[in-house]
Design a protein around this motif. Sequence first.
Motif, PDB file in Angstrom:
ATOM      1  N   THR A 142      65.474 102.576  23.696  1.00 35.71           N
ATOM      2  CA  THR A 142      65.358 102.529  22.238  1.00 35.71           C
ATOM      3  C   THR A 142      64.301 101.514  21.793  1.00 35.71           C
ATOM      4  O   THR A 142      64.241 100.400  22.304  1.00 35.71           O
ATOM      5  N   GLU A 163      63.451 106.596  22.413  1.00 36.00           N
ATOM      6  CA  GLU A 163      64.016 106.909  21.101  1.00 36.00           C
ATOM      7  C   GLU A 163      63.592 105.817  20.119  1.00 36.00           C
ATOM      8  O   GLU A 163      63.866 104.639  20.336  1.00 36.00           O
ATOM      9  N   TRP A 164      62.900 106.222  19.058  1.00 40.09           N
ATOM     10  CA  TRP A 164      62.509 105.288  18.008  1.00 40.09           C
ATOM     11  C   TRP A 164      63.538 105.351  16.886  1.00 40.09           C
ATOM     12  O   TRP A 164      63.911 106.453  16.444  1.00 40.09           O
ATOM     13  N   VAL A 165      63.987 104.183  16.454  1.00 41.73           N
ATOM     14  CA  VAL A 165      64.965 104.113  15.371  1.00 41.73           C
ATOM     15  C   VAL A 165      64.299 103.410  14.194  1.00 41.73           C
ATOM     16  O   VAL A 165      63.938 102.234  14.287  1.00 41.73           O
ATOM     17  N   ASN A 166      64.103 104.149  13.121  1.00 42.13           N
ATOM     18  CA  ASN A 166      63.387 103.596  11.967  1.00 42.13           C
ATOM     19  C   ASN A 166      64.360 102.871  11.032  1.00 42.13           C
ATOM     20  O   ASN A 166      65.150 103.506  10.336  1.00 42.13           O
ATOM     21  N   LEU A 221      59.210 109.862  11.546  1.00 40.53           N
ATOM     22  CA  LEU A 221      60.417 109.038  11.415  1.00 40.53           C
ATOM     23  C   LEU A 221      60.686 108.731   9.946  1.00 40.53           C
ATOM     24  O   LEU A 221      60.093 107.826   9.365  1.00 40.53           O
ATOM     25  N   HIS A 246      65.964 108.672  13.379  1.00 36.40           N
ATOM     26  CA  HIS A 246      65.482 108.378  14.724  1.00 36.40           C
ATOM     27  C   HIS A 246      64.887 109.641  15.328  1.00 36.40           C
ATOM     28  O   HIS A 246      65.213 110.753  14.902  1.00 36.40           O
TER      29      HIS A 246
END
Lengths: 175, 110
Positions: free
Chosen positions: B32, B54-57, B76, B81
């Motif tokens: 992440t 996994e990108w979590v904005n 995003l 995400h």
Amino acid sequence: MLKPLAFSVAILAALTAGMALADPAAKPTDPQIAHIAYTAGQLDIEAAKQALDKSKNTDVRAFAEEMVRDHTAVNNQALALVKKLNVTPEDNPTSQALTKQAEATHQKLAGLSAQTFDKAYVDNEVAFHKAVNGALSTTLIPNAQNAELKSLLQTGLKLFQEHQQHAEHLAQQLS
Amino acid sequence: MTLVIHRLLLPAAMVFVVALGEASAGEAEVRTIVVKELAFSSASIELHVGDTVEWVNQDIFVHSATADNGSFDVELAPGAHGRAALKTPGVIAYHCRYHPGMKAELHVSE
């Protein structure tokens, strides 16, 4: 044709003149700072809406949509913050000068053809963001007393810096 | 009674063994990266082929994770995400399409 440097100087003057004229030692209060920051965002949204009306360039339109989206997000957060803090943003000579300047620019840009408009709009976006970044760094953020307001202004500064960089890239493409 | 307990414990024990087996076999991971305050939380991260990023904005702004080499382009929305699977080794530089100062790298090894 608009001269971006002259425009930048005009905005810088507008950002500092109001309070300087009233009292050279006066520092903006939090309600005034909130009003100035909110006004700067709203003016950039209005400029972007004009671009969306006039421009047919895909990149310019994408940039304008980004300006509407990002500044709306920050200003919505600013409104929520002033409500939470029970602060009423206070109109002031700086906000008024900024608005007057933006209205003049809007009139000038309205008279340009679509193709000439693109370059003039983007050049002015570079100048506008540069000027607001300067005001945020040297006046608004240092004088903000409330920690949450200061934090939001710092986020605003990062955002304006990103927008300036994006506008500079776009200006190079259009040259 | 003893039989009942064994019947209950056996599946749990099997799950435990399977979980250990997966961890020790070096299976693909999901890593992440948080996007916050107009920045990617990891400027540079070590990964392996088969891993997923996994990108979590966590910002109030729309961002993207866009590979400079075109291998992925993840939009995003605020609070959303998105993922990209890594299929080839190498250094992948990526950026946000909307905020060009936001840059980072993925170091993908075999």
